[in-house]
Scaffold this motif. Structure first.
Motif, PDB file in Angstrom:
ATOM      1  N   GLU A 120      67.944  27.366  56.566  1.00 35.52           N
ATOM      2  CA  GLU A 120      67.091  26.819  55.504  1.00 35.52           C
ATOM      3  C   GLU A 120      66.507  25.435  55.848  1.00 35.52           C
ATOM      4  O   GLU A 120      65.283  25.247  55.738  1.00 35.52           O
ATOM      5  CB  GLU A 120      67.904  26.740  54.213  1.00 35.52           C
ATOM      6  N   PRO A 121      67.369  24.477  56.286  1.00 31.22           N
ATOM      7  CA  PRO A 121      66.802  23.150  56.595  1.00 31.22           C
ATOM      8  C   PRO A 121      65.737  23.211  57.686  1.00 31.22           C
ATOM      9  O   PRO A 121      64.698  22.547  57.593  1.00 31.22           O
ATOM     10  CB  PRO A 121      68.013  22.330  57.057  1.00 31.22           C
ATOM     11  N   LYS A 122      66.013  24.060  58.700  1.00 36.06           N
ATOM     12  CA  LYS A 122      65.039  24.163  59.799  1.00 36.06           C
ATOM     13  C   LYS A 122      63.700  24.714  59.284  1.00 36.06           C
ATOM     14  O   LYS A 122      62.621  24.204  59.619  1.00 36.06           O
ATOM     15  CB  LYS A 122      65.605  25.114  60.852  1.00 36.06           C
ATOM     16  N   LEU A 123      63.787  25.727  58.434  1.00 32.64           N
ATOM     17  CA  LEU A 123      62.549  26.314  57.900  1.00 32.64           C
ATOM     18  C   LEU A 123      61.837  25.326  56.970  1.00 32.64           C
ATOM     19  O   LEU A 123      60.601  25.255  56.966  1.00 32.64           O
ATOM     20  CB  LEU A 123      62.844  27.627  57.167  1.00 32.64           C
ATOM     21  N   ALA A 124      62.640  24.577  56.228  1.00 27.90           N
ATOM     22  CA  ALA A 124      62.025  23.584  55.331  1.00 27.90           C
ATOM     23  C   ALA A 124      61.227  22.578  56.159  1.00 27.90           C
ATOM     24  O   ALA A 124      60.127  22.154  55.758  1.00 27.90           O
ATOM     25  CB  ALA A 124      63.101  22.886  54.509  1.00 27.90           C
ATOM     26  N   GLU A 125      61.748  22.234  57.329  1.00 29.64           N
ATOM     27  CA  GLU A 125      61.024  21.324  58.229  1.00 29.64           C
ATOM     28  C   GLU A 125      59.726  21.976  58.714  1.00 29.64           C
ATOM     29  O   GLU A 125      58.677  21.334  58.789  1.00 29.64           O
ATOM     30  CB  GLU A 125      61.895  20.956  59.447  1.00 29.64           C
ATOM     31  N   LEU A 126      59.841  23.245  59.072  1.00 37.58           N
ATOM     32  CA  LEU A 126      58.646  23.951  59.580  1.00 37.58           C
ATOM     33  C   LEU A 126      57.570  24.056  58.490  1.00 37.58           C
ATOM     34  O   LEU A 126      56.372  24.022  58.782  1.00 37.58           O
ATOM     35  CB  LEU A 126      59.014  25.338  60.098  1.00 37.58           C
TER      36      LEU A 126
END
Ligand code: GLA
Length: 742
Positions: free
Chosen positions: A350-356
C-alpha cells in the motif's frame, strides 16, 4: 451464363477472324442474357464487388475493383473464368459450397441430416437495407433445392470509408441435425496478373514481423489454432496487392481481416485461371458445428477495404471506419497513465502504491494503472505461478483494499485503473481447487501450462457469470475505478470442456461466451475505457475492439523495436487505439523513448522517483505538449513518409481534418556513420494552397532546435520539395508541429 472481364481477355485477345466472330457473338448473347440476369453491385464510394445470378440460379462474383460510373455496366465485364462455362459460378462462386461441382477450396461444407454431404446453393432473393445515409446491408438468400438448407450472405457497406463487412447466416431447415464442417464469413474473387501478399508473424515481444511475397498457384493459409491469445504467432490481418506490391501512394491493394477473437483461417488460392480466391472466417479446425433443426449459425465477420491508390489510402479508410464505427469511443478521448508493472512487478504494498499515485500526479498523467499482483490470499499472487483466479485483494499488500487506492488517487486528482485476467487460472489457486470442472483440460491427461496457467471454459454459462462478476464486483465495490486492463496470457492446450456435450463446439463457443460476457459488461458499463491486452498484441482484432478503447501492442517496449511494430500495426489500427508506454527497455535516452510513445496513446511505466531532475522535467513538459497535440494524433489522418525498412530513419505525420494542424514524427533507426536525413522528406496530406510554419516539440532541457521556426512554407512546397527535420546520430528523434498561418 456469360460474363466479361475487362482485363484478362484484352491481354490474351488476338485479332483473328474467328476471335472477332466469337467476340461479336459473345457480346450479343451476353447483352440478351444480361436482360434476364440479376446483377447485385456492392458499391462503396471508390470500389465495387459485382454479384451476378446466372441462368442456373448460382451466384458468381463477376467483378471486383474500382467502382464503375454506371453500375449496369458490371454485367458487360467479361468472365473472370472464361475458359468456358464449366467454371461459371464455381471458381467465382459468391459462397463456394463443397460436395457438388466445386472442387476448389470451399467456403461452406456440410453433412445434411440424412448423411448426404453435397451442397448446392441457389439464389432465392435479395434485398438492400439502408441503415443510414452512409451504411447499408445487402443480403442474399440462397437455398439448396435438394436439401433444405438456407444460407444468407450479408454485405454491409460503409460507403464513405470504403469498407465492407461480410458474413453469412446458415439455417438448418431440415428435420434433423446438420453438421457444418466449414463456415467461412466471406468468399472473394479477384483478378490480376500477379498477387502479392503482405502478412505477419510473431511471438511474445516480437509482434507484427512482416513478409511480402508473391502468391503462387495453390493455397496459402493464414491461420491460428491457439484458441485464446489466438494471434500470438499470426494475426488475421493481411494485404494483397494486385499486379505488383503497392507502395504507400500507388497501386491496387486489398486489406482483409477476420473479426474473430479465436481460431481464424484465411485461404488465399490462386486458381487454375490465375484468379485469386480469398476465403476467410472462423478456423474449422476441430470445430465441426452441429445445428439442431431450425437453428441458425452466424459466422464471424470478414472485413475488407480496397484502394487503387496504395497502402496509405487503404489504411486511412480503415482508420476512419474503425474510429467512427468500431472501436469503443473511437472518436473520443483517452487517459494518459502511469503503470506500475515494470516499476514494481509483483513486489508492492500500500505505501509503495500510494507513492506511485503521487508520482502519477507529479508526472502529470491522467491515471495510475495498478497491474498484476494485487490479489490472492491462500495463494498470494507474488509471481505468475499462483493466485490467478482468486480476485480478492491480497490482505498483506492491500490491507485497505482497492477502495483505499481509489481514494488515494482521488486525493491526488488522478484516476485509478486496474489489471485483470479473468479468463484464466493458476492450478495453484482456490478457484482451481473449488471448480476444477471450469478449467479447459483433457481428463486423464497431463496438464500443459502456458505461463503457469490454464484457461477457464467460457462456453459454460457459469464461467461466463464468474468472469462478468470479476469485473462487476470490482466496479460495484469501487465505483471510482476508471479503467481496466483485460489480459489474456495463455493459449488453450488439451482442448476439452466438461460442460459441452459436443467437444467440437468448444473453440467457437468459447469466443461466443467471451462476447456474451463483454456484451453484458458493456450493457452495464457502456463507456468505461478498457485496454485489450494479451501478453502484448496477441488478441487484437476488430471484433474485440468493439468492446475496448485501446490495445497493448507488445510487451516489447524497446523504442527501436516499437518503431517497426507501431508502423506495421498502423496499417490496420488507428493511433487512438495504440497503447505505447515509455519504459526502461532499450538503451535510448528518455527523449527518444517518449517521442516514440507519443505517436499513439502515451503512457509511462518507469520509476518516476529515479528520474534525474532534467529527465523528470522533460517528461512533465512532454506530457503537457502531448496534451496539446493528442487531438491531431488521435483523430487525424496518418501519412507514412519514410519507412524504417527502407531508410535509416522513419518518418510519419498526422494531419487534422481541417488540414490546419499536423504533427510530424521522425526517428533514427540506424546509426552507421553519416546516417541521418541529408535531404528533405516530402510531407503529405496538407492543403497545397495554405501556408504553414513549423515548430520543434519535446526539446530536451537546455537543448536548442536547429529548425528555423519563423519560416513559412506553402503546403505545396512542403509536399513537393519537402522539409528536412535534420535527424542525425546525435539528434535521433524530432517531433515537429505544423500550424497553418492565417
Ligand atoms: C502480460 C502483459 C503485461 C503485464 C503482465 C502482468 O504479460 O502484457 O503488460 O500486465 O501480463 O502479468
Amino acid at each position: 451464363m456469360l460474363f466479361f472481364n475487362f482485363n484478362k481477355p484484352f491481354r490474351q485477345w488476338q485479332p483473328t477472324k474467328s476471335n472477332l466472330l466469337f467476340s461479336l457473338f459473345f457480346l450479343i448473347t451476353s447483352q440478351v442474357l444480361a436482360q434476364k440476369q440479376i446483377l447485385i453491385p456492392i458499391e462503396t464510394r471508390q470500389h465495387a464487388l459485382a454479384l451476378q445470378v446466372g441462368a442456373d440460379q448460382r451466384v458468381g462474383i463477376t467483378y471486383f475493383g474500382k467502382k464503375l460510373k454506371t453500375p449496369a455496366e458490371y454485367q458487360y465485364v467479361p468472365a473472370m473464368y472464361r475458359r468456358g462455362d464449366d467454371y461459371s459460378g464455381i471458381l467465382n462462386a459468391a459462397y463456394t459450397p463443397a460436395g457438388s461441382r466445386n472442387l476448389v477450396e470451399p467456403a461452406i461444407q456440410v453433412t445434411h441430416s440424412d448423411g448426404n454431404t453435397s451442397l448446392d446453393l441457389q439464389y432465392v432473393s435479395h434485398k438492400v437495407q439502408k441503415i443510414d445515409k452512409n451504411v447499408s446491408t445487402t443480403s442474399l438468400l440462397l437455398r439448396d433445392p435438394q436439401h433444405p438448407l438456407e444460407v444468407t450472405l450479408f454485405y454491409k457497406v460503409y460507403y464513405d470509408e470504403n469498407v465492407v463487412e461480410q458474413w453469412s447466416v446458415i439455417k438448418n431447415t431440415q428435420q434433423g441435425p446438420v453438421t457444418l464442417h466449414k463456415y467461412a464469413s466471406a468468399n472473394l474473387y479477384l483478378t490480376a496478373d500477379r498477387y502479392w501478399l503482405k502478412h505477419y508473424h510473431g511471438d511474445w515481444a516480437k509482434e507484427m514481423q512482416t513478409e511480402e511475397t508473391q502468391l503462387t498457384t495453390g493455397i496459402k493459409v493464414l491461420d491460428s489454432k491457439l484458441g485464446t491469445r489466438a494471434n500470438l504467432y499470426q494475426p488475421p490481418t493481411f494485404m494483397v496487392s494486385l499486379d505488383k506490391p503497392a507502395t504507400e501512394d500507388e497501386g491496387r491493394v486489398l486489406y482483409g481481416s477476420v473479426e474473430w477473437s479465436g481460431n481464424f483461417r484465411v485461404d488465399l488460392e490462386v486458381d487454375p485461371l490465375n484468379n485469386l480466391r480469398i476465403i476467410g472466417g472462423i478456423n474449422p479446425f476441430a470445430s465441426a458445428y452441429t445445428l439442431a433443426p431450425g437453428q441458425e449459425f452466424s459466422t464471424a465477420l470478414f472485413l475488407y477495404t480496397y484502394s487503387e491508390n496504395g497502402k496509405g489510402e487503404a489504411s486511412r479508410n480503415l482508420h476512419r471506419w474503425a474510429r467512427k464505427y468500431r472501436i469503443l469511443e473511437g472518436e473520443g478521448n483517452r487517459l494518459t497513465l502511469l503503470n506500475n508493472w515494470e516499476a514494481t512487478y509483483f513486489d508492492f504494498n500500500e505505501p509503495k502504491l500510494a507513492e506511485l499515485i503521487k508520482d502519477t500526479k507529479r508526472l502529470g498523467v491522467d491515471m495510475f494503472l495498478l497491474d498484476d499482483g494485487w490479489f490472492g490470499n491462500k495463494y498470494p499472487r507474488n509471481s505468475d505461478k499462483a493466485g490467478l483466479g482468486d480476485w480478492q485483494e491480497n490482505v498483506q499488500k492491500l490491507p485497505h483494499g482497492i477502495g483505499y487506492l481509489v481514494k488515494e488517487a482521488k486525493n491526488n486528482d488522478v484516476k485509478f485503473g486496474i489489471w485483470v485476467e479473468p479468463e484464466m487460472v493458476n492450478p495453484k489457486s482456490e478457484l482451481y481447487e473449488k471448480h476444477p470442472e471450469w478449467v479447459i483440460r483433457q481428463p486423464g491427461r497431463e496438464e500443459h501450462l502456458y505461463r503457469n496457467q490454464l484457461v477457464l471454459d467460457l462456453s459454460n454459462p457459469q464461467v461466463q457469470d464468474f468472469v462478468f462478476n470479476v469485473l462487476d464486483n470490482i466496479m460495484t465495490k469501487n465505483p471510482g475505478v476508471a479503467f481496466f486492463k483485460w489480459d489474456c496470457n495463455a493459449v488453450i492446450y488439451n482442448a476439452h470442456s466438461s460442460y459441452l456435450k459436443n467437444q467440437s463446439h468448444l473453440y467457437v463457443d468459447y469466443v461466443k461466451g467471451l462476447y456474451k460476457v463483454l456484451d453484458r459488461f458493456r450493457a452495464k458499463y457502456p463507456k468505461l475505457p478498457m485496454m485489450l491486452c494479451s501478453g502484448g498484441g496477441g488478441r487484437v482484432d476488430y471484433a474485440a475492439l468493439k468492446y475496448f478503447t485501446e490495445f497493448w501492442l507488445s510487451d516489447n517496449t524497446d523504442p527501436l523495436e516499437r518503431i517497426f511494430m507501431q508502423w506495421e500495426y498502423s496499417y490496420f489500427f488507428p493511433a487512438i487505439s495504440h497503447d505505447n508506454h515509455v519504459t526502461d527497455w532499450g538503451k535510448q535516452p528518455i527523449k527518444f523513448r517518449t517521442d516514440v510513445a507519443m505517436m499513439g496513446k502515451l503512457g509511462f511505466d518507469i520509476v518516476v522517483s529515479k528520474l534525474e531532475p532534467k529527465e523528470l522535467q522533460f517528461c512533465q513538459d512532454a506530457i503537457k505538449t502531448y496534451n496539446s497535440i493528442k487531438d491531431v494524433v488521435w483523430h487525424g489522418d496518418l501519412f507514412r513518409l519514410a519507412s524504417p525498412r527502407e531508410h535509416d530513419y522513419a518518418s510519419l505525420m498526422y494531419v487534422n481534418e481541417a488540414k490546419n494542424r499536423a504533427v510530424l514524427f521522425n526517428y533514427m533507426v540506424g546509426s552507421r556513420y553519416g546516417a541521418g536525413t541529408d535531404s528533405p522528406i516530402k510531407l503529405k496530406g496538407l492543403n497545397p494552397d495554405k501556408k504553414y510554419k513549423l515548430k520543434e516539440l519535446n526539446l530536451y532541457p537546455e537543448t536548442r532546435t536547429p529548425i528555423k521556426e519563423d519560416a513559412v512554407y506553402s503546403g505545396d512546397y512542403l509536399m513537393t520539395v519537402g522539409f528536412n527535420p535534420l535527424l542525425n546520430t546525435r539528434r535521433t528523434s524530432v517531433i515537429l508541429e505544423l500550424t497553418q498561418v492565417k
